[in-house]
Design a protein around this motif. Structure first.
Motif, PDB file in Angstrom:
ATOM      1  N   LEU A 128       0.844  -1.189   0.000  1.00  0.00           N
ATOM      2  CA  LEU A 128       0.000   0.000   0.000  1.00  0.00           C
ATOM      3  C   LEU A 128       0.881   1.242   0.000  1.00  0.00           C
ATOM      4  CD1 LEU A 128      -3.080   0.408   0.074  1.00  0.00           C
ATOM      5  CD2 LEU A 128      -2.887   0.752   2.533  1.00  0.00           C
ATOM      6  N   VAL A 129       0.708   2.097  -1.013  1.00  0.00           N
ATOM      7  CA  VAL A 129       1.498   3.323  -1.137  1.00  0.00           C
ATOM      8  C   VAL A 129       0.545   4.498  -1.347  1.00  0.00           C
ATOM      9  CG1 VAL A 129       3.285   4.532  -2.439  1.00  0.00           C
ATOM     10  CG2 VAL A 129       3.432   2.042  -2.145  1.00  0.00           C
ATOM     11  N   ASP A 130       0.479   5.386  -0.368  1.00  0.00           N
ATOM     12  CA  ASP A 130      -0.383   6.573  -0.451  1.00  0.00           C
ATOM     13  C   ASP A 130      -1.824   6.210  -0.791  1.00  0.00           C
ATOM     14  OD1 ASP A 130       1.795   8.213   0.121  1.00  0.00           O
ATOM     15  OD2 ASP A 130       2.323   8.438  -2.000  1.00  0.00           O
ATOM     16  N   GLY A 131      -2.336   5.172  -0.157  1.00  0.00           N
ATOM     17  CA  GLY A 131      -3.725   4.785  -0.363  1.00  0.00           C
ATOM     18  C   GLY A 131      -3.983   3.962  -1.603  1.00  0.00           C
ATOM     19  N   ARG A 132      -2.928   3.654  -2.372  1.00  0.00           N
ATOM     20  CA  ARG A 132      -3.096   2.846  -3.581  1.00  0.00           C
ATOM     21  C   ARG A 132      -2.411   1.499  -3.389  1.00  0.00           C
ATOM     22  NH1 ARG A 132      -0.923   5.109  -9.240  1.00  0.00           N
ATOM     23  NH2 ARG A 132      -2.327   6.792  -8.611  1.00  0.00           N
ATOM     24  N   ALA A 133      -3.107   0.446  -3.744  1.00  0.00           N
ATOM     25  CA  ALA A 133      -2.510  -0.882  -3.684  1.00  0.00           C
ATOM     26  C   ALA A 133      -1.704  -1.108  -4.958  1.00  0.00           C
ATOM     27  CB  ALA A 133      -3.592  -1.947  -3.549  1.00  0.00           C
ATOM     28  N   GLN A 134      -0.413  -1.351  -4.796  1.00  0.00           N
ATOM     29  CA  GLN A 134       0.453  -1.660  -5.930  1.00  0.00           C
ATOM     30  C   GLN A 134       0.731  -3.154  -5.929  1.00  0.00           C
ATOM     31  OE1 GLN A 134       3.930   0.853  -5.550  1.00  0.00           O
ATOM     32  NE2 GLN A 134       2.890   2.619  -6.433  1.00  0.00           N
ATOM     33  N   VAL A 135       0.320  -3.813  -6.998  1.00  0.00           N
ATOM     34  CA  VAL A 135       0.442  -5.262  -7.107  1.00  0.00           C
ATOM     35  C   VAL A 135       1.571  -5.581  -8.079  1.00  0.00           C
ATOM     36  CG1 VAL A 135      -0.717  -7.422  -7.699  1.00  0.00           C
ATOM     37  CG2 VAL A 135      -2.015  -5.535  -6.642  1.00  0.00           C
ATOM     38  N   GLU A 136       2.584  -6.268  -7.602  1.00  0.00           N
ATOM     39  CA  GLU A 136       3.728  -6.655  -8.440  1.00  0.00           C
ATOM     40  C   GLU A 136       3.434  -8.000  -9.086  1.00  0.00           C
ATOM     41  OE1 GLU A 136       7.455  -5.979 -10.124  1.00  0.00           O
ATOM     42  OE2 GLU A 136       6.631  -4.675  -8.553  1.00  0.00           O
ATOM     43  N   VAL A 137       3.585  -8.058 -10.411  1.00  0.00           N
ATOM     44  CA  VAL A 137       3.358  -9.308 -11.142  1.00  0.00           C
ATOM     45  C   VAL A 137       4.601  -9.614 -11.963  1.00  0.00           C
ATOM     46  CG1 VAL A 137       0.860  -8.925 -11.231  1.00  0.00           C
ATOM     47  CG2 VAL A 137       2.296  -8.149 -13.136  1.00  0.00           C
ATOM     48  N   GLU A 138       4.668 -10.829 -12.447  1.00  0.00           N
ATOM     49  CA  GLU A 138       5.743 -11.189 -13.369  1.00  0.00           C
ATOM     50  C   GLU A 138       5.132 -11.834 -14.594  1.00  0.00           C
ATOM     51  OE1 GLU A 138       7.208 -15.546 -11.682  1.00  0.00           O
ATOM     52  OE2 GLU A 138       8.448 -13.762 -11.358  1.00  0.00           O
ATOM     53  N   PRO A 139       5.806 -11.757 -15.735  1.00  0.00           N
ATOM     54  CA  PRO A 139       5.211 -12.263 -16.985  1.00  0.00           C
ATOM     55  C   PRO A 139       5.006 -13.766 -16.945  1.00  0.00           C
ATOM     56  CG  PRO A 139       7.515 -11.665 -17.322  1.00  0.00           C
ATOM     57  CD  PRO A 139       7.148 -11.197 -15.944  1.00  0.00           C
ATOM     58  N   LEU A 140       3.988 -14.201 -17.643  1.00  0.00           N
ATOM     59  CA  LEU A 140       3.697 -15.630 -17.758  1.00  0.00           C
ATOM     60  C   LEU A 140       4.328 -16.174 -19.041  1.00  0.00           C
ATOM     61  CD1 LEU A 140      -0.073 -15.540 -16.814  1.00  0.00           C
ATOM     62  CD2 LEU A 140       1.765 -16.458 -15.417  1.00  0.00           C
ATOM     63  N   GLY A 141       4.604 -17.455 -19.013  1.00  0.00           N
ATOM     64  CA  GLY A 141       5.134 -18.092 -20.220  1.00  0.00           C
ATOM     65  C   GLY A 141       4.042 -18.246 -21.259  1.00  0.00           C
ATOM     66  N   GLU A 142       4.447 -18.465 -22.482  1.00  0.00           N
ATOM     67  CA  GLU A 142       3.490 -18.626 -23.572  1.00  0.00           C
ATOM     68  C   GLU A 142       2.622 -19.865 -23.384  1.00  0.00           C
ATOM     69  OE1 GLU A 142       2.916 -16.513 -25.972  1.00  0.00           O
ATOM     70  OE2 GLU A 142       4.456 -15.159 -25.213  1.00  0.00           O
TER      71      GLU A 142
END
Length: 200
Positions: free
Chosen positions: A124-138
């Motif tokens: 949570l940063v300044d009231g915003r949820a930041q969701v970290e993702v990583e790329p999926l394989g093909e």
């Protein structure tokens, strides 16, 4: 010196009146001696010795209701669960990633997340949820990214401390699909997914 003798009638009258006066006097003395003085502040009461009684389910400390967006019949549906503690945005998201519980599966709820979005965590940063993702394989083979991202956004947006959700890929803003097919880097809310949101 001669002692005056009381008549039997007087003796009976005195003893009779004494007999009737004695109980109320004794009762008053007992009440005065056994009174509990009022305290100015509440006192802690020691519990009786022995194992504590099991508390009722509705009174378990820390038990709270938390909202999750799951999938049923191709639409997002919000469900409520009782959890031990609300926790932060990351813990809330991880409960969502674990999928529906047994009762929810029996009721026909599922999830689009496995294979569609690989989530690393949230903060949570300044009231915003930041969701970290990583790329999926093909080889993921999933085409329901809209539902998957919608689940995350709608779940985190249900929190009082979240004013929007954005996604990051390797620390940079990531554009994700909204319900209308357009891409946005956020912040996103549940209002961005009305076309795929069903009734509760």
């Amino acid at each position: 010196m001669t002692r005056r003798r009381r008549s039997p009638a007087v003796t009976r009258r005195v003893s009779s009146s004494g007999r009737w006066l004695l109980p109320p006097v004794v009762a008053l003395l007992l009440l005065a001696g056994c009174g509990v003085p009022a305290d100015e502040q509440p006192r802690a009461v020691e519990p009786p010795f022995g194992p504590p009684a099991a508390p009722a389910a509705s009174s378990v400390p820390g038990r709270v209701e938390q909202a999750f967006c799951l999938v049923r019949a191709g639409r997002l549906v919000r469900v409520l669960r009782q959890v031990d503690a609300a926790g932060g945005a990351d813990g809330h998201l991880r409960r969502l990633l674990a999928g529906p519980d047994n009762a929810e599966r029996v009721a026909g709820f599922g999830t689009a997340l496995p294979g569609a979005v690989h989530v690393l965590g949230a903060r949570l940063v300044d009231g915003r949820a930041q969701v970290e993702v990583e790329p999926l394989g093909e080889e993921s083979g999933r085409s329901d990214e809209v539902l998957a991202y919608g689940q995350i956004v709608c779940t985190l947006d249900s929190r009082a401390d979240v004013a929007g959700v954005s996604f990051l890929l390797r620390g940079r803003p990531l554009e994700v699909p909204r319900a209308d097919g357009s891409l946005s880097s956020g912040p996103l809310t549940a209002a961005d997914y009305p076309a795929v949101t069903g009734p509760d």
